[in-house]
Design a protein around this motif. Structure first.
Motif, short mmCIF file in Angstrom:
data_model
loop_
_atom_site.label_atom_id
_atom_site.label_comp_id
_atom_site.label_asym_id
_atom_site.label_seq_id
_atom_site.Cartn_x
_atom_site.Cartn_y
_atom_site.Cartn_z
N PHE A 1 -2.59 -4.41 -8.70
CA PHE A 1 -2.73 -2.91 -8.92
C PHE A 1 -4.16 -2.58 -9.52
O PHE A 1 -4.86 -1.74 -9.24
CB PHE A 1 -1.67 -2.72 -9.98
CG PHE A 1 -0.31 -2.24 -9.24
CD1 PHE A 1 -0.15 -0.91 -8.77
CD2 PHE A 1 0.46 -3.18 -9.15
CE1 PHE A 1 1.15 -0.93 -8.23
CE2 PHE A 1 1.87 -3.05 -8.50
CZ PHE A 1 1.95 -1.61 -8.10
N HIS B 1 3.71 -5.86 -13.83
CA HIS B 1 3.65 -6.18 -12.38
C HIS B 1 3.40 -7.80 -12.49
O HIS B 1 2.40 -8.12 -13.36
CB HIS B 1 3.07 -5.40 -11.33
CG HIS B 1 2.68 -6.05 -10.10
ND1 HIS B 1 1.48 -6.49 -9.77
CD2 HIS B 1 3.72 -6.51 -9.16
CE1 HIS B 1 1.66 -7.17 -8.46
NE2 HIS B 1 2.83 -7.12 -8.10
N ASP C 1 -6.98 -1.10 -7.49
CA ASP C 1 -6.91 0.33 -7.03
C ASP C 1 -7.53 1.15 -8.00
O ASP C 1 -6.82 1.13 -9.29
CB ASP C 1 -5.47 0.37 -6.61
CG ASP C 1 -5.12 1.54 -6.01
OD1 ASP C 1 -5.85 2.85 -6.27
OD2 ASP C 1 -4.38 1.89 -5.06
N LYS D 1 2.44 1.86 -3.45
CA LYS D 1 1.58 2.21 -4.46
C LYS D 1 1.30 3.62 -4.27
O LYS D 1 1.28 4.37 -5.26
CB LYS D 1 0.24 1.67 -4.30
CG LYS D 1 0.11 0.00 -5.00
CD LYS D 1 -1.38 -0.63 -4.92
CE LYS D 1 -1.85 -0.75 -3.61
NZ LYS D 1 -3.34 -1.24 -3.69
N GLU E 1 0.84 -1.09 0.18
CA GLU E 1 0.09 0.07 -0.11
C GLU E 1 0.79 1.29 -0.01
O GLU E 1 0.49 2.39 -0.93
CB GLU E 1 -1.05 0.03 1.16
CG GLU E 1 -1.80 -1.24 1.29
CD GLU E 1 -2.87 -1.34 0.04
OE1 GLU E 1 -3.19 -0.10 -0.71
OE2 GLU E 1 -3.12 -2.22 -0.51
N PHE F 1 -5.08 3.05 -10.84
CA PHE F 1 -4.33 2.15 -11.71
C PHE F 1 -5.31 1.65 -12.67
O PHE F 1 -6.36 1.10 -12.53
CB PHE F 1 -3.50 1.36 -11.11
CG PHE F 1 -2.38 1.88 -10.21
CD1 PHE F 1 -1.19 2.00 -10.76
CD2 PHE F 1 -2.71 1.84 -8.91
CE1 PHE F 1 -0.38 2.64 -9.77
CE2 PHE F 1 -1.69 2.33 -7.92
CZ PHE F 1 -0.52 2.71 -8.31
#
Length: 348
Positions: free
Chosen positions: A314, A305, A317, A290, A287, A320
């Protein structure tokens, strides 16, 4: 831990679409993929790894590019199977840091055995290779690399996929054995209930769907060497001069990924090659990282990734944008094949 990088650099390059002059963050690991990214002409690569031994290895590879010719590089790394690679190390020894020098001075046997085979991951594969030879036969393993791609599915079904192979995968890739050989904390948050079944599926994919003759990852695992003309891009002779010219664009940082990112300026990075670094990190580190990626990213910055077993995504979230179609294509084509998930995306 890694004398080589075990992620397909072609997948990273397709995901990241690095342009001339871009600034890139990458995980150092074995250094192979960092060197490959130089072929896309970035202005800078910040190579981050928490393990100082990975930084020492990159120092050595960089020194080899700068101070040796192409045959000398190949010999130092043990690619050609010759036994006097420590002699090449002596040529570059005084050009690397004292810490790196002390590290490699104490490991002469690694050079004689072939440096690229001496990481923890590679030594695990050496054990697995000997067991696979008992399960399917060394001749069968070698024969795989002589086949046309269209012949591989039938070959796997008829010659490879017997009860010995399936038993080997259940035991050799079990959580208990992997944790004992590598690091059990890597698998603490695994999504896979049955490691053997999980890795059997990945192995079947690479053995039947991806051309073995072009897969240097597979030949290193099964043969302990590169097969034919298949080897990492950074080791191909036609790329030697370009990488040598650009290699000082790489800045090596020994730190956790979150601390490496904290040291970077706002709005300074175009692309992030993150390997599966968050596999080994607590959720809170993911976290924090990011947040730092969002801070240091330029508009439209791209990410690549991977996940082996841990659920770090990702795409969950809102900051992204992960391209699911491209991600699936790259995951399916990844010659490194051990990873369960690939994310190719950008900052929202």
């Amino acid at each position: 831990m890694f004398a080589q990088s075990w992620e397909d650099p072609e997948c990273d390059r397709k995901a990241l679409r690095i342009r001339s002059g871009d600034d890139v963050v990458a995980i150092t690991s074995g250094g192979d993929n960092v060197l490959d990214l130089l072929l896309d002409d970035p202005a800078r690569i910040v190579a981050v790894d928490i393990n100082p031994a990975q930084a020492y290895l990159f120092e050595l590879k960089r020194a080899a590019f700068v101070h040796l010719d192409y045959p000398g590089l190949i010999r130092l790394l043990g690619v050609d199977g010759t036994s006097n690679s420590f002699e090449k190390y002596r040529i570059v020894r005084d050009t690397i840091s004292l810490s790196a020098r002390n590290f490699f001075d104490a490991r002469e046997s690694w050079f004689e055995a072939g440096l690229l085979t001496q990481g923890g991951f590679e030594r695990y594969f050496a054990i697995l290779r000997r067991i696979i030879a008992l399960a399917v036969g060394s001749k069968t393993m070698s024969r795989l690399f002589e086949l046309e791609p269209g012949q591989q599915p039938a070959f796997y079904e008829e010659q490879w996929d017997g009860w010995r192979w399936r038993a080997l995968m259940r035991i050799g890739c079990s959580k208990a054995l992997l944790g004992n050989r590598l690091d059990p904390t890597w698998f603490a948050d695994s999504e896979a209930a049955d490691f053997g079944r999980h890795f059997t599926g990945l192995a079947q994919h690479v053995l039947t769907r991806l051309p073995a003759r072009e897969n240097y990852f597979l030949s290193q695992i099964l043969l302990g060497r590169y097969s034919g003309n298949s080897m990492p891009t950074y080791l191909q002779e036609e790329n030697f001069a370009t990488i040598r010219e650009r290699i000082n664009r790489v800045q090596v940082v020994t730190a956790g990924i979150e601390d490496g990112l904290r040291a970077l300026a706002d709005n300074s990075i175009d692309a992030f090659a993150l390997s599966n670094v968050f596999e080994y990190s607590p959720v809170d580190v993911f976290e924090v990282a990011k947040d730092e990626i969002v801070r240091v990213a330029k508009p439209g910055a791209r990410i690549a990734h991977r996940n082996l077993l841990a659920p770090r995504r990702f795409g969950q979230d809102y900051r992204f944008n992960v391209d699911p179609e491209l991600s699936d294509v790259l995951r399916a084509s990844d010659r490194g094949f051990i990873y369960s998930h690939f994310e190719a995306g950008s900052l929202a």
